[in-house]
Design a protein around this motif. Structure first.
Motif, PDB file in Angstrom:
ATOM      1  N   MET A  78      -5.945  -3.179  -8.035  1.00 40.51           N
ATOM      2  CA  MET A  78      -6.494  -2.012  -8.706  1.00 40.51           C
ATOM      3  C   MET A  78      -7.288  -2.397  -9.945  1.00 40.51           C
ATOM      4  SD  MET A  78      -3.569   0.940  -8.393  1.00 40.51           S
ATOM      5  CE  MET A  78      -2.334   0.060  -9.338  1.00 40.51           C
ATOM      6  N   ILE A  79      -6.910  -3.504 -10.588  1.00 41.95           N
ATOM      7  CA  ILE A  79      -7.574  -3.929 -11.816  1.00 41.95           C
ATOM      8  C   ILE A  79      -9.027  -4.289 -11.550  1.00 41.95           C
ATOM      9  CG2 ILE A  79      -7.531  -5.615 -13.681  1.00 41.95           C
ATOM     10  CD1 ILE A  79      -5.237  -3.612 -13.697  1.00 41.95           C
ATOM     11  N   GLU A  80      -9.303  -4.790 -10.360  1.00 40.48           N
ATOM     12  CA  GLU A  80     -10.666  -5.234 -10.039  1.00 40.48           C
ATOM     13  C   GLU A  80     -11.678  -4.104 -10.206  1.00 40.48           C
ATOM     14  OE1 GLU A  80     -13.027  -7.484  -6.384  1.00 40.48           O
ATOM     15  OE2 GLU A  80     -10.920  -6.907  -6.193  1.00 40.48           O
ATOM     16  N   ALA A  81     -11.379  -2.931  -9.714  1.00 42.67           N
ATOM     17  CA  ALA A  81     -12.313  -1.809  -9.815  1.00 42.67           C
ATOM     18  C   ALA A  81     -12.496  -1.372 -11.259  1.00 42.67           C
ATOM     19  CB  ALA A  81     -11.823  -0.638  -8.968  1.00 42.67           C
ATOM     20  N   LEU A  82     -11.442  -1.488 -12.069  1.00 52.82           N
ATOM     21  CA  LEU A  82     -11.529  -1.034 -13.458  1.00 52.82           C
ATOM     22  C   LEU A  82     -12.425  -1.924 -14.306  1.00 52.82           C
ATOM     23  CD1 LEU A  82      -7.834   0.050 -14.143  1.00 52.82           C
ATOM     24  CD2 LEU A  82      -9.836   1.514 -13.871  1.00 52.82           C
ATOM     25  N   ARG A  83     -12.786  -3.086 -13.776  1.00 56.86           N
ATOM     26  CA  ARG A  83     -13.730  -3.935 -14.510  1.00 56.86           C
ATOM     27  C   ARG A  83     -15.145  -3.371 -14.471  1.00 56.86           C
ATOM     28  NH1 ARG A  83     -10.974  -8.356 -11.580  1.00 56.86           N
ATOM     29  NH2 ARG A  83      -9.396  -9.240 -12.976  1.00 56.86           N
ATOM     30  N   VAL A  84     -15.400  -2.448 -13.551  1.00 60.18           N
ATOM     31  CA  VAL A  84     -16.720  -1.829 -13.407  1.00 60.18           C
ATOM     32  C   VAL A  84     -16.772  -0.608 -14.326  1.00 60.18           C
ATOM     33  CG1 VAL A  84     -18.370  -0.795 -11.798  1.00 60.18           C
ATOM     34  CG2 VAL A  84     -16.821  -2.622 -11.020  1.00 60.18           C
ATOM     35  N   ARG A  85     -17.695  -0.625 -15.285  1.00 61.17           N
ATOM     36  CA  ARG A  85     -17.753   0.433 -16.300  1.00 61.17           C
ATOM     37  C   ARG A  85     -17.914   1.816 -15.679  1.00 61.17           C
ATOM     38  NH1 ARG A  85     -21.806   3.295 -18.683  1.00 61.17           N
ATOM     39  NH2 ARG A  85     -21.415   4.073 -20.814  1.00 61.17           N
ATOM     40  N   ASP A  86     -18.841   1.945 -14.741  1.00 69.93           N
ATOM     41  CA  ASP A  86     -19.075   3.261 -14.156  1.00 69.93           C
ATOM     42  C   ASP A  86     -17.846   3.779 -13.424  1.00 69.93           C
ATOM     43  OD1 ASP A  86     -21.553   3.635 -15.167  1.00 69.93           O
ATOM     44  OD2 ASP A  86     -22.639   3.437 -13.290  1.00 69.93           O
ATOM     45  N   PHE A  87     -17.118   2.892 -12.769  1.00 71.84           N
ATOM     46  CA  PHE A  87     -15.919   3.360 -12.086  1.00 71.84           C
ATOM     47  C   PHE A  87     -14.845   3.737 -13.091  1.00 71.84           C
ATOM     48  CE2 PHE A  87     -11.670   2.749 -10.337  1.00 71.84           C
ATOM     49  CZ  PHE A  87     -11.706   3.711  -9.349  1.00 71.84           C
ATOM     50  N   ARG A  88     -14.718   2.998 -14.191  1.00 72.31           N
ATOM     51  CA  ARG A  88     -13.740   3.385 -15.211  1.00 72.31           C
ATOM     52  C   ARG A  88     -13.996   4.807 -15.687  1.00 72.31           C
ATOM     53  NH1 ARG A  88     -14.796  -1.658 -17.521  1.00 72.31           N
ATOM     54  NH2 ARG A  88     -15.889  -0.673 -19.285  1.00 72.31           N
ATOM     55  N   LEU A  89     -15.272   5.119 -15.898  1.00 75.21           N
ATOM     56  CA  LEU A  89     -15.615   6.470 -16.346  1.00 75.21           C
ATOM     57  C   LEU A  89     -15.314   7.509 -15.253  1.00 75.21           C
ATOM     58  CD1 LEU A  89     -18.992   5.635 -18.115  1.00 75.21           C
ATOM     59  CD2 LEU A  89     -16.880   6.384 -19.239  1.00 75.21           C
ATOM     60  N   LEU A  90     -15.676   7.169 -14.008  1.00 70.30           N
ATOM     61  CA  LEU A  90     -15.433   8.106 -12.909  1.00 70.30           C
ATOM     62  C   LEU A  90     -13.944   8.293 -12.680  1.00 70.30           C
ATOM     63  CD1 LEU A  90     -16.507   9.848 -10.592  1.00 70.30           C
ATOM     64  CD2 LEU A  90     -16.611   7.781  -9.174  1.00 70.30           C
ATOM     65  N   TRP A  91     -13.180   7.210 -12.713  1.00 67.57           N
ATOM     66  CA  TRP A  91     -11.739   7.308 -12.516  1.00 67.57           C
ATOM     67  C   TRP A  91     -11.084   8.143 -13.619  1.00 67.57           C
ATOM     68  CZ3 TRP A  91      -7.914   4.972 -15.734  1.00 67.57           C
ATOM     69  CH2 TRP A  91      -6.605   5.167 -15.277  1.00 67.57           C
ATOM     70  N   THR A  92     -11.490   7.913 -14.857  1.00 66.62           N
ATOM     71  CA  THR A  92     -10.951   8.702 -15.971  1.00 66.62           C
ATOM     72  C   THR A  92     -11.287  10.176 -15.794  1.00 66.62           C
ATOM     73  OG1 THR A  92     -11.195   6.818 -17.482  1.00 66.62           O
ATOM     74  CG2 THR A  92     -10.961   9.006 -18.476  1.00 66.62           C
ATOM     75  N   ALA A  93     -12.542  10.453 -15.413  1.00 70.51           N
ATOM     76  CA  ALA A  93     -12.959  11.843 -15.211  1.00 70.51           C
ATOM     77  C   ALA A  93     -12.131  12.506 -14.121  1.00 70.51           C
ATOM     78  CB  ALA A  93     -14.444  11.887 -14.864  1.00 70.51           C
ATOM     79  N   ARG A  94     -11.947  11.819 -12.988  1.00 69.89           N
ATOM     80  CA  ARG A  94     -11.191  12.401 -11.880  1.00 69.89           C
ATOM     81  C   ARG A  94      -9.738  12.623 -12.257  1.00 69.89           C
ATOM     82  NH1 ARG A  94     -12.431   9.720  -6.109  1.00 69.89           N
ATOM     83  NH2 ARG A  94     -11.183  11.537  -5.521  1.00 69.89           N
ATOM     84  N   ALA A  95      -9.136  11.652 -12.948  1.00 68.65           N
ATOM     85  CA  ALA A  95      -7.730  11.779 -13.332  1.00 68.65           C
ATOM     86  C   ALA A  95      -7.528  12.940 -14.295  1.00 68.65           C
ATOM     87  CB  ALA A  95      -7.245  10.476 -13.963  1.00 68.65           C
ATOM     88  N   VAL A  96      -8.390  13.033 -15.301  1.00 71.09           N
ATOM     89  CA  VAL A  96      -8.255  14.098 -16.299  1.00 71.09           C
ATOM     90  C   VAL A  96      -8.529  15.462 -15.658  1.00 71.09           C
ATOM     91  CG1 VAL A  96      -9.211  15.039 -18.432  1.00 71.09           C
ATOM     92  CG2 VAL A  96      -8.786  12.589 -18.234  1.00 71.09           C
TER      93      VAL A  96
END
Length: 399
Positions: A1-19
């Motif tokens: 799971m950490i691998e995807a979080l290294r990608v800035r755009d995915f970090r933003l998308l993941w945070t948006a979806r979770a929130v």
């Protein structure tokens, strides 16, 4: 799971979806509770729940067309803002005569969620590519969604009980604004194709792809049966916990154990999705989910039920990750929104059907029969997967 979080755009998308998912989840218990507090009517409360499902059933396929035509980043920001406007309408419903405003609010926030989800699922591939990070991203999304779905509704109910509907709506509005801000900061865009001139033709193109693609078609049917049974079992979880395990506190323990299973299953699901073909990964997961459900609902003690709940979470994540990753890897970019929307529409339909069928069967034949029937249907979904999904369906590559 950490691998995807290294990608800035995915970090933003993941945070948006979770929130955003958490904000929406806060309303699931709080809004019907507010309706009942205002009206004292069980019927009015039930109508609220029906309105929650209506947008997904009516708008689901069209949401895929929009997701494939517009820049998905802008679409997600717009839907977050629509969600803000919709939930604020609920604050105006203070008397039985104005309760229709709640129905309007539920329709608006449900429509926003329907438009958001296929765009977010389709945009995940644009954010991380179709390499190893895609499986990592889907694993993280599945775990996050599962854990948030367990935590947010009771949290919303607690906030409503302590502080009222204003506090719940305020939290949901804040979540949507945070989500919109995160998505607005993303850099990846998908080329806009303009407004659809022939909506029905675009829908036929998406359905045509499903008809021509045996794996996608088989997964759509098998996953629908699987989610139907899961919805029925979820609807029966509270009655089971109260009557067989001792009360609502025990239900909370079961939900916590299920969340732990999601977390444990995250790295396992990534390995399963990469090691096995999608037919094997999905069908095996469905068999294990059926077995875990059967163990939990036939348990004679709380410790056994808790172990079964943990075991249930592990294959449950694997099924979600395997299906989603295969679709993203093997669906053309220009059709991904429509294909995702088709799966989400079926999910909404069978979730509603299962939520009604499970309790109805329990009333007719008793709780044990209803529980074990739903377990059998879960097992049936695995047989359907083996029957409809071709044996040579490719595994999800990790290298």
């Amino acid at each position: 799971m950490i691998e995807a979080l290294r990608v800035r755009d995915f970090r933003l998308l993941w945070t948006a979806r979770a929130v955003a998912t958490f904000g929406t989840g806060l309303l699931i218990v709080a809004v019907p509770a507010h309706v009942y507090a205002v009206t004292g009517s069980v019927l009015a409360t039930g109508v609220t729940l029906a309105f929650e499902y209506l947008p997904a059933l009516v708008l689901g396929p069209f949401a895929g067309v929009v997701a494939d035509r517009w820049d998905r980043r802008r679409l997600m920001v717009a839907t977050d803002l629509l969600h803000v406007l919709a939930v604020c309408v609920a604050l105006a419903a203070r008397t039985p005569e104005t309760i229709w405003l709640i129905y309007l609010a539920v329709l608006g926030q449900g429509s926003a969620a329907v438009l958001f989800r296929p765009a977010a699922q389709a945009h995940t591939r644009a954010a991380v590519g179709d390499g190893p990070a895609l499986t990592s991203a889907n694993t993280l999304n599945a775990v996050t969604t599962g854990v948030v779905a367990l935590a947010a509704p009771p949290a919303g109910g607690l906030v409503f009980a302590l502080l009222g509907i204003e506090a719940v709506v305020g939290a949901a509005v804040g979540a949507s604004l945070v989500s919109a801000a995160c998505i607005a900061r993303m850099s990846v865009r998908v080329r806009e194709r303009g407004l659809p001139q022939r909506v029905l033709a675009d829908l036929r193109d998406g359905l045509g792809h499903l008809r021509r693609t045996a794996v996608a078609r088989g997964l759509l049917v098998a996953n629908g049966v699987y989610l139907l049974a899961n919805s029925a079992l979820t609807a029966l979880l509270v009655p089971f916990g109260v009557t067989r395990l001792g009360g609502s506190l025990q239900v909370g323990y079961l939900l916590s154990a299920l969340g732990l299973g999601y977390l444990i299953g995250a790295p396992i699901s990534r390995w399963v999705a990469g090691r096995f073909g999608v037919r094997t990964a999905v069908a095996a997961g469905q068999v294990l989910v059926a077995a875990a459900f059967a163990l939990m609902f036939n348990a004679g003690s709380l410790p056994v039920a808790l172990v079964a709940a943990v075991l249930l979470g592990v294959p449950g994540v694997s099924v979600l990750v395997a299906v989603q990753t295969w679709l993203q890897r093997n669906t053309p970019e220009e059709l991904l929104g429509r294909v995702s929307a088709a799966f989400l529409t079926v999910e909404a339909a069978v979730t509603l059907a299962g939520a009604l069928a499970g309790p109805a069967l329990s009333e007719f034949s008793g709780l044990p029969v209803a529980l074990n029937t739903a377990c059998a249907v879960t097992l049936l979904s695995a047989l359907i997967t083996f029957w409809l999904v071709p044996r040579r369906a490719a595994a999800v590559e990790l290298t």
